[in-house]
Motif scaffolding. Structure first.
Motif, PDB file in Angstrom:
ATOM      1  N   GLY A   1     -12.945  14.920   6.315  1.00 22.66           N
ATOM      2  CA  GLY A   1     -13.072  15.713   7.534  1.00 22.66           C
ATOM      3  C   GLY A   1     -13.852  14.921   8.560  1.00 22.66           C
ATOM      4  N   ASP A   2     -14.828  15.578   9.197  1.00 18.97           N
ATOM      5  CA  ASP A   2     -15.580  14.859  10.238  1.00 18.97           C
ATOM      6  C   ASP A   2     -16.899  14.272   9.704  1.00 18.97           C
ATOM      7  OD1 ASP A   2     -16.919  17.188   9.917  1.00 18.97           O
ATOM      8  OD2 ASP A   2     -16.505  17.984  11.933  1.00 18.97           O
ATOM      9  N   ALA A   3     -17.067  14.236   8.396  1.00 18.31           N
ATOM     10  CA  ALA A   3     -18.308  13.661   7.838  1.00 18.31           C
ATOM     11  C   ALA A   3     -18.358  12.155   8.119  1.00 18.31           C
ATOM     12  CB  ALA A   3     -18.358  13.902   6.331  1.00 18.31           C
ATOM     13  N   VAL A   4     -19.569  11.648   8.359  1.00 14.12           N
ATOM     14  CA  VAL A   4     -19.772  10.211   8.619  1.00 14.12           C
ATOM     15  C   VAL A   4     -20.857   9.719   7.665  1.00 14.12           C
ATOM     16  CG1 VAL A   4     -20.476   8.497  10.347  1.00 14.12           C
ATOM     17  CG2 VAL A   4     -19.238  10.542  11.070  1.00 14.12           C
ATOM     18  N   HIS A   5     -20.627   8.532   7.091  1.00 17.21           N
ATOM     19  CA  HIS A   5     -21.661   7.965   6.209  1.00 17.21           C
ATOM     20  C   HIS A   5     -22.612   7.080   7.015  1.00 17.21           C
ATOM     21  CE1 HIS A   5     -23.725   5.982   2.963  1.00 17.21           C
ATOM     22  NE2 HIS A   5     -23.407   4.821   3.503  1.00 17.21           N
ATOM     23  N   TYR A   6     -23.905   7.300   6.844  1.00 14.20           N
ATOM     24  CA  TYR A   6     -24.912   6.441   7.474  1.00 14.20           C
ATOM     25  C   TYR A   6     -25.744   5.760   6.399  1.00 14.20           C
ATOM     26  CZ  TYR A   6     -23.854   8.935  11.760  1.00 14.20           C
ATOM     27  OH  TYR A   6     -23.205   9.458  12.843  1.00 14.20           O
ATOM     28  N   SER A   7     -26.063   4.490   6.664  1.00 12.63           N
ATOM     29  CA  SER A   7     -26.955   3.755   5.764  1.00 12.63           C
ATOM     30  C   SER A   7     -28.372   3.836   6.316  1.00 12.63           C
ATOM     31  CB  SER A   7     -26.570   2.269   5.735  1.00 12.63           C
ATOM     32  OG  SER A   7     -25.583   2.051   4.785  1.00 12.63           O
ATOM     33  N   MET A   8     -29.265   4.305   5.469  1.00  8.20           N
ATOM     34  CA  MET A   8     -30.670   4.459   5.893  1.00  8.20           C
ATOM     35  C   MET A   8     -31.220   3.172   6.521  1.00  8.20           C
ATOM     36  SD  MET A   8     -33.306   6.490   5.908  1.00  8.20           S
ATOM     37  CE  MET A   8     -33.525   7.747   4.676  1.00  8.20           C
ATOM     38  N   ALA A   9     -30.887   2.033   5.910  1.00  6.25           N
ATOM     39  CA  ALA A   9     -31.470   0.757   6.370  1.00  6.25           C
ATOM     40  C   ALA A   9     -30.975   0.347   7.755  1.00  6.25           C
ATOM     41  CB  ALA A   9     -31.142  -0.345   5.358  1.00  6.25           C
ATOM     42  N   SER A  10     -29.887   0.978   8.234  1.00  8.23           N
ATOM     43  CA  SER A  10     -29.305   0.542   9.511  1.00  8.23           C
ATOM     44  C   SER A  10     -29.997   1.163  10.722  1.00  8.23           C
ATOM     45  CB  SER A  10     -27.809   0.874   9.547  1.00  8.23           C
ATOM     46  OG  SER A  10     -27.632   2.276   9.600  1.00  8.23           O
ATOM     47  N   PHE A  11     -30.919   2.104  10.524  1.00  8.14           N
ATOM     48  CA  PHE A  11     -31.496   2.827  11.661  1.00  8.14           C
ATOM     49  C   PHE A  11     -32.550   2.037  12.432  1.00  8.14           C
ATOM     50  CE2 PHE A  11     -30.541   6.847   9.026  1.00  8.14           C
ATOM     51  CZ  PHE A  11     -29.231   6.857   9.489  1.00  8.14           C
ATOM     52  N   SER A  12     -33.348   1.248  11.730  1.00 10.33           N
ATOM     53  CA  SER A  12     -34.409   0.493  12.424  1.00 10.33           C
ATOM     54  C   SER A  12     -34.886  -0.650  11.530  1.00 10.33           C
ATOM     55  CB  SER A  12     -35.606   1.397  12.738  1.00 10.33           C
ATOM     56  OG  SER A  12     -36.244   1.794  11.533  1.00 10.33           O
ATOM     57  N   ARG A  13     -35.546  -1.582  12.147  1.00 11.60           N
ATOM     58  CA  ARG A  13     -36.130  -2.715  11.423  1.00 11.60           C
ATOM     59  C   ARG A  13     -37.126  -2.212  10.363  1.00 11.60           C
ATOM     60  NH1 ARG A  13     -35.905  -8.377  10.542  1.00 11.60           N
ATOM     61  NH2 ARG A  13     -37.179  -8.104   8.710  1.00 11.60           N
ATOM     62  N   GLU A  14     -37.929  -1.198  10.785  1.00  9.61           N
ATOM     63  CA  GLU A  14     -38.970  -0.672   9.883  1.00  9.61           C
ATOM     64  C   GLU A  14     -38.327  -0.034   8.644  1.00  9.61           C
ATOM     65  OE1 GLU A  14     -38.884   0.005  13.185  1.00  9.61           O
ATOM     66  OE2 GLU A  14     -40.518  -1.365  13.706  1.00  9.61           O
ATOM     67  N   LEU A  15     -37.269   0.730   8.878  1.00  4.27           N
ATOM     68  CA  LEU A  15     -36.622   1.383   7.735  1.00  4.27           C
ATOM     69  C   LEU A  15     -35.908   0.367   6.847  1.00  4.27           C
ATOM     70  CD1 LEU A  15     -35.343   4.764   9.192  1.00  4.27           C
ATOM     71  CD2 LEU A  15     -36.935   4.438   7.290  1.00  4.27           C
ATOM     72  N   LYS A  16     -35.326  -0.663   7.487  1.00  3.80           N
ATOM     73  CA  LYS A  16     -34.651  -1.691   6.690  1.00  3.80           C
ATOM     74  C   LYS A  16     -35.668  -2.360   5.742  1.00  3.80           C
ATOM     75  CE  LYS A  16     -31.757  -5.781   7.143  1.00  3.80           C
ATOM     76  NZ  LYS A  16     -31.749  -7.056   7.838  1.00  3.80           N
ATOM     77  N   ASP A  17     -36.880  -2.588   6.262  1.00  8.28           N
ATOM     78  CA  ASP A  17     -37.907  -3.255   5.451  1.00  8.28           C
ATOM     79  C   ASP A  17     -38.279  -2.481   4.191  1.00  8.28           C
ATOM     80  OD1 ASP A  17     -38.037  -5.353   7.164  1.00  8.28           O
ATOM     81  OD2 ASP A  17     -39.866  -4.706   8.186  1.00  8.28           O
ATOM     82  N   ILE A  18     -38.218  -1.139   4.273  1.00  8.10           N
ATOM     83  CA  ILE A  18     -38.677  -0.345   3.113  1.00  8.10           C
ATOM     84  C   ILE A  18     -37.515   0.247   2.306  1.00  8.10           C
ATOM     85  CG2 ILE A  18     -40.920   0.210   4.184  1.00  8.10           C
ATOM     86  CD1 ILE A  18     -39.743   3.155   4.489  1.00  8.10           C
TER      87      ILE A  18
END
Ligand code: PMP
Ligand code: GLU
Length: 403
Positions: A223-240
């Motif tokens: 349907g209209d669901a979208v997959h997001y990767s946590m690490a893709s949101f910001s440099r800080e989130l990618k680091d952890i």
């Protein structure tokens, strides 16, 4: 031998460890199915979650070629360079994430990769947050490392209650190292939105908690669901964040046992040490097959996704009309997580009784919700042919009507 009790020798951790409920169920179903086959009947398998499709031909050919080319020796502990390169490309292509080969580790399925991450982080007595309902092995892997699984409640929409998450963080008397996020989710099929993941990420950043983002079902969304990767949101989130994925579900390769993760290079270095001391490396031939899976023609993935979506729509249409059963439409994975406690009574007091009787009386295998930390539910895997789903739902409906 003297009268030594073997349980006095075996470790407390292993004695306390629970058997994998999905594998235990599969063994029981296999035995029952071969008996029933003699009478021309069968068990409808809505139990263990694995694609019913065969591994695509191009991937099988790559494995045959690897054998013929004698790719049969030990490999580097964290995987062959070609596989790491293919995984680097995949993270860029699918998740817009930039990694180097030194950020990648390939292991024996996502299961072993998860276990290795937990072992690399957790000292005895330290906490790992495991939101309910959780995939069966998360809590047990934490226990095997001597850690403490900290469960977080869910809301009516089956997503994490972030208010409860904050109170769990505030009240644990010890260090919390990790949280395990799984979207699309097993067992609920829930897909988290970007803002929901960002809110969780923010809480983790504030509290110095690293995130394991288990994305093994990323390709199966509807349907209209979208997959997001946590690490893709910001440099800080990618680091952890340690992003975990596998070829198992995406390419119908559960038996090949190749999973992988991407993380900060030092985490990968520490995990590689564990890998070098324990399994040595994932199977060399399966690694070459995984290179073709991840980097070769992706056409089969969309064909399987479309088929799962058709099945989801059909099975949801059937289950929502059964009185006493409550179910929401899942946005991803290949599971329904219906609430069946409305049918409890008499001999059926919990999800285990429900599943056992459903298997005995209706010959339909499902996993009891208690395996995922909630006794009011059951999990139905619709990774089965339409024909089997239709027959299974006829049986399921009749069973429920008879309660
Ligand atoms: N995470 C989740 C959420 C799963 O459902 C599974 C499937 N067993 C795994 C990890 C492990 O996958 P693999 O078969 O690659 O070990
Ligand atoms: N992911 C599947 C399931 O949840 C496979 C079984 C397992 O790995 O435990 O049923």
């Amino acid at each position: 031998m003297t009268g030594i009790n073997i349980n006095d020798l075996l470790s407390k951790r292993v004695l306390e460890l629970e058997e994998s409920p999905t594998f235990a169920l599969e063994n029981k179903v296999n035995a029952m199915d071969s008996e029933l086959k003699k009478q021309g009947d069968f068990v409808v398998r809505f139990g263990i979650g694995q694609p019913d499709f065969n591994t695509p031909e191009n991937i099988k050919e790559a494995a045959k070629k690897a054998i013929d080319e004698n790719q049969t020796k030990y490999t580097a502990a964290a995987g062959i360079g070609e596989l790491k390169q293919a995984i680097v490309k995949k993270f860029k292509r699918d998740n817009n994430l930039d990694y180097e080969p030194g950020n990648i580790l390939a292991g024996i399925g996502a299961k072993q990769v998860l276990d290795t991450i937990i072992r690399a982080f957790v000292n005895p007595g330290e906490g790992v947050i495991v939101p309910r309902p959780y995939w069966v092995s998360y809590t047990q892997q934490v226990i095997l490392s001597g850690g403490v699984p900290l469960e977080v409640n869910f809301r009516d929409d089956l997503k994490m209650d972030t208010g409860h998450l904050k109170s769990v963080i505030g009240s644990f008397n010890g260090r919390i190292k990790l949280i395990i996020i799984n979207s699309p989710n097993n067992p609920t099929g829930v897909v988290y939105s970007r803002s929901e993941l960002e809110e969780i990420g923010e809480i983790c950043l504030e509290n110095g908690i690293y995130i394991i983002s288990d994305e093994v079902y990323e390709k199966f969304i509807y349907g209209d669901a979208v997959h997001y990767s946590m690490a893709s949101f910001s440099r800080e989130l990618k680091d952890i964040t340690i992003t975990v994925n596998a070829v198992s579900k995406t390419y119908a390769m559960t038996g090949w046992r190749i999973g992988y993760c991407a993380a900060d290079g030092n985490i990968i270095k520490q995990m590689s040490k564990i890998q070098g001391q324990s399994p040595s490396n994932p199977c060399s031939i399966a690694q070459w097959a995984a290179v073709e899976a991840i980097d070769g023609d992706q056409g089969s993935v969309e064909l399987m996704r479309r088929e799962y979506e058709k099945r989801r729509d059909y099975i949801y249409g059937r289950i929502k009309d059964i009185s006493g059963v409550e179910c929401s439409l899942p946005g991803g994975a290949f599971y329904l997580f219906p609430e069946v406690s409305g049918l409890y009574g008499g001999a059926i007091r919990n999800s285990m009784d429900f599943s056992n009787q459903l298997l005995e009386k209706a010959r339909v295998a499902v996993v009891p919700g208690i395996a995922f930390g909630d006794d009011d539910y059951i999990r139905i895997s619709y990774a089965a042919s339409m024909e089997k789903i239709s027959a299974g739902m006829d049986r399921f409906q009749k069973f429920c009507l008879g309660l």
